[in-house]
Design an enzyme around this catalytic site. Structure first.
Site, PDB file in Angstrom:
ATOM      1  N   ARG A  37      -7.347  -0.155  -6.835  1.00 60.64           N
ATOM      2  CA  ARG A  37      -7.602   0.901  -5.840  1.00 60.64           C
ATOM      3  C   ARG A  37      -7.835   2.218  -6.599  1.00 60.64           C
ATOM      4  O   ARG A  37      -7.075   2.519  -7.522  1.00 60.64           O
ATOM      5  CB  ARG A  37      -6.438   1.035  -4.845  1.00 60.64           C
ATOM      6  CG  ARG A  37      -6.301  -0.177  -3.917  1.00 60.64           C
ATOM      7  CD  ARG A  37      -5.410   0.114  -2.725  1.00 60.64           C
ATOM      8  NE  ARG A  37      -6.081   0.939  -1.737  1.00 60.64           N
ATOM      9  CZ  ARG A  37      -5.456   1.453  -0.671  1.00 60.64           C
ATOM     10  NH1 ARG A  37      -4.165   1.218  -0.474  1.00 60.64           N
ATOM     11  NH2 ARG A  37      -6.111   2.204   0.205  1.00 60.64           N
ATOM     12  N   ARG A  89       0.864  -1.174   0.000  1.00 59.78           N
ATOM     13  CA  ARG A  89       0.000   0.000   0.000  1.00 59.78           C
ATOM     14  C   ARG A  89       0.906   1.231   0.000  1.00 59.78           C
ATOM     15  O   ARG A  89       2.113   1.136   0.126  1.00 59.78           O
ATOM     16  CB  ARG A  89      -1.022  -0.006   1.149  1.00 59.78           C
ATOM     17  CG  ARG A  89      -0.651  -0.646   2.431  1.00 59.78           C
ATOM     18  CD  ARG A  89       0.474   0.031   3.164  1.00 59.78           C
ATOM     19  NE  ARG A  89       0.228   1.455   3.378  1.00 59.78           N
ATOM     20  CZ  ARG A  89       1.145   2.353   3.630  1.00 59.78           C
ATOM     21  NH1 ARG A  89       2.434   2.005   3.675  1.00 59.78           N
ATOM     22  NH2 ARG A  89       0.855   3.617   3.823  1.00 59.78           N
ATOM     23  N   GLN A 103      -1.902   2.392  10.065  1.00 59.00           N
ATOM     24  CA  GLN A 103      -0.626   2.455   9.344  1.00 59.00           C
ATOM     25  C   GLN A 103       0.443   3.220  10.134  1.00 59.00           C
ATOM     26  O   GLN A 103       1.629   2.931  10.031  1.00 59.00           O
ATOM     27  CB  GLN A 103      -0.811   3.139   7.981  1.00 59.00           C
ATOM     28  CG  GLN A 103      -1.572   2.321   6.961  1.00 59.00           C
ATOM     29  CD  GLN A 103      -3.046   2.660   6.929  1.00 59.00           C
ATOM     30  OE1 GLN A 103      -3.641   3.033   7.934  1.00 59.00           O
ATOM     31  NE2 GLN A 103      -3.666   2.525   5.773  1.00 59.00           N
ATOM     32  N   ALA A 124       0.871   5.207  -2.126  1.00 56.01           N
ATOM     33  CA  ALA A 124       0.680   5.572  -3.539  1.00 56.01           C
ATOM     34  C   ALA A 124       1.845   5.174  -4.460  1.00 56.01           C
ATOM     35  O   ALA A 124       1.637   4.472  -5.464  1.00 56.01           O
ATOM     36  CB  ALA A 124       0.381   7.072  -3.635  1.00 56.01           C
ATOM     37  N   ASP A 180      -1.862  11.005  -1.966  1.00 56.92           N
ATOM     38  CA  ASP A 180      -2.296   9.989  -2.934  1.00 56.92           C
ATOM     39  C   ASP A 180      -2.678  10.606  -4.275  1.00 56.92           C
ATOM     40  O   ASP A 180      -2.582   9.965  -5.315  1.00 56.92           O
ATOM     41  CB  ASP A 180      -3.471   9.190  -2.378  1.00 56.92           C
ATOM     42  CG  ASP A 180      -2.983   8.252  -1.295  1.00 56.92           C
ATOM     43  OD1 ASP A 180      -2.839   8.694  -0.148  1.00 56.92           O
ATOM     44  OD2 ASP A 180      -2.697   7.090  -1.625  1.00 56.92           O
ATOM     45  N   ASN A 211      -5.228  12.430   0.850  1.00 53.25           N
ATOM     46  CA  ASN A 211      -4.311  11.583   1.613  1.00 53.25           C
ATOM     47  C   ASN A 211      -5.159  10.811   2.626  1.00 53.25           C
ATOM     48  O   ASN A 211      -6.391  10.957   2.671  1.00 53.25           O
ATOM     49  CB  ASN A 211      -3.226  12.422   2.296  1.00 53.25           C
ATOM     50  CG  ASN A 211      -2.105  11.560   2.854  1.00 53.25           C
ATOM     51  OD1 ASN A 211      -1.577  10.679   2.146  1.00 53.25           O
ATOM     52  ND2 ASN A 211      -1.741  11.750   4.101  1.00 53.25           N
ATOM     53  N   LYS A 212      -4.506   9.997   3.394  1.00 55.47           N
ATOM     54  CA  LYS A 212      -5.210   9.118   4.339  1.00 55.47           C
ATOM     55  C   LYS A 212      -6.257   9.861   5.166  1.00 55.47           C
ATOM     56  O   LYS A 212      -6.003  10.977   5.616  1.00 55.47           O
ATOM     57  CB  LYS A 212      -4.158   8.462   5.254  1.00 55.47           C
ATOM     58  CG  LYS A 212      -4.685   7.517   6.307  1.00 55.47           C
ATOM     59  CD  LYS A 212      -5.603   6.448   5.752  1.00 55.47           C
ATOM     60  CE  LYS A 212      -4.987   5.655   4.609  1.00 55.47           C
ATOM     61  NZ  LYS A 212      -5.993   4.887   3.842  1.00 55.47           N
TER      62      LYS A 212
END
Ligand code: MRU
Length: 360
Positions: A97, A54, A203, A56, A244, A254-255
């Site tokens: 994804r 995982r 993460q 990007a 990302d 992003n996350k």
């Protein structure tokens, strides 16, 4: 393998070994450092979907290797049928994804190579593997360059907050946001990192804390809801995260949770940096509203380590990413230099102008 015995090994997240795609299995960390060797391109796409790999840049490079692997197995009687199989494979990787544009960028690059190489399928197969391996090398190289540019923005001594994992594990090696921190430390800066745990997949706690401790970089894990209080106490000097997908106006996916951290940083007057390679910028999108946000299975929310922690039957949301508006971002750190606001609609002009006079 116990993690203590792995200290000081440079982390190589994505590799090509003996005709197979070799990945660190990130679902097993931090308890176990193990590698999976994939001999079938469909397994590679599945490894992206299930987040064995995982981050990007890592998923982009993995998809490229997966396509090179798949191409080698194609038996086709004509160039046209060969290219048709490549196109089908590309569609499968694109569907793995949706948010990180690096995945689409890498797959498009592979398709372009396949279509542009003259000659028979054997020549195309060779060219595809060469292209994928080139991408792997470029990724590490650009992370190193980003690190040198970004290092100058880090405090000589201080506390840096990061969210999710934008490290060696999210790239081929070295990392984007964590690459900047690594470079700063290599340059003699005394950095202590606060790692947001990053619910729901953790993460930050599982991956960022693991990889920084491999490099003996001091790190403290905090729950996601602790950052505000630390900022108010003056305990955070700057924030750095990865990305990302960056729209042309600077809006950044992003996350999930990144947006909240950026709002907090703005309120407390703390610099908020985004470190990402140019391949993360999606010039086709006018704003972050157009970035597709992946919705993941609710089991990631309702269960922790396989144990249900929510009441049965209650509705749950699980968007994997959010959008941080460009105006909350102090600067982008890229492999070409540091880009400051204003991030206008015509981002390309700004990038060009900024890079021409890059501050570093
Ligand atoms: O869902 P993930 O773990 O793939 O999300 C990763 C992130 O959001 C990272 O911050 C981003 O990909 C940048 S990685 C250099």
């Amino acid at each position: 393998m116990p993690i203590g015995s792995q200290k000081k090994q440079p982390i190589q997240t994505v590799q090509w070994q003996s005709g197979k795609v070799c990945l660190i299995d990130q679902t097993a960390l931090p308890e176990t450092l193990k590698y999976v060797e994939l001999a079938d391109w469909r397994e590679v796409a599945e490894a992206i979907r299930t987040m064995v790999v995982r981050g990007a840049p890592a998923i982009g490079c993995t998809a490229a290797l997966g396509m090179a692997l798949g191409a080698r197995g194609i038996i086709a009687d004509s160039r046209a049928s060969f290219l048709k199989r490549i196109a089908g494979m590309a569609d499968t990787f694109r569907a793995s994804r949706p948010t990180a544009v690096n995945l689409f960028w890498a797959v498009d690059r592979m398709v372009n190579v396949a279509e542009s190489v003259e000659g028979n399928p054997v020549d195309i197969k060779d060219a595809l593997l060469t292209e994928a391996l080139t991408m792997l090398g470029e990724d590490i190289e650009s992370n190193r360059r980003m690190g040198q540019y970004g290092s100058q923005l880090m405090p000589d001594s201080g506390n840096v907050l990061t969210h999710c994992n934008a490290g060696a594990l999210a790239t081929v090696g070295f990392g984007t946001a964590l690459g900047v921190i690594r470079s700063a430390v290599e340059n003699g800066k005394r950095i202590h990192v606060y790692a947001d745990e990053t619910r729901p997949r953790l993460q930050g706690m599982k991956l960022t804390a693991w990889e920084l401790s491999q490099d003996d970089i001091p790190v403290t894990i905090i729950a996601d809801n602790m950052a505000a209080s630390l900022m108010r106490q003056g305990k955070i000097d700057c924030v750095i995260v990865g990305a990302d997908r960056i729209a042309s106006n600077g809006d950044t996916a992003n996350k999930i949770g990144t947006y909240g951290v950026a709002v907090l940083a703005k309120h407390h007057n703390i610099p908020f940096y985004v470190a990402a390679p140019m391949s993360t910028i999606d010039m086709k999108l006018a704003s972050g509203l157009q970035i597709p946000i992946e919705q993941r299975e609710t089991v990631e929310m309702t269960h922790i380590e396989g144990i249900r922690v929510s009441p049965e039957g209650v509705a749950v949301l699980n968007p994997a990413f959010d959008i941080t508006p460009g105006e909350l971002i102090t600067a982008f750190i890229t492999e070409e230099g540091v880009v400051h606001p204003p991030f206008k609609t015509k981002y390309s002009d700004v990038v060009e102008a900024e890079l021409a006079t890059a501050i570093v």
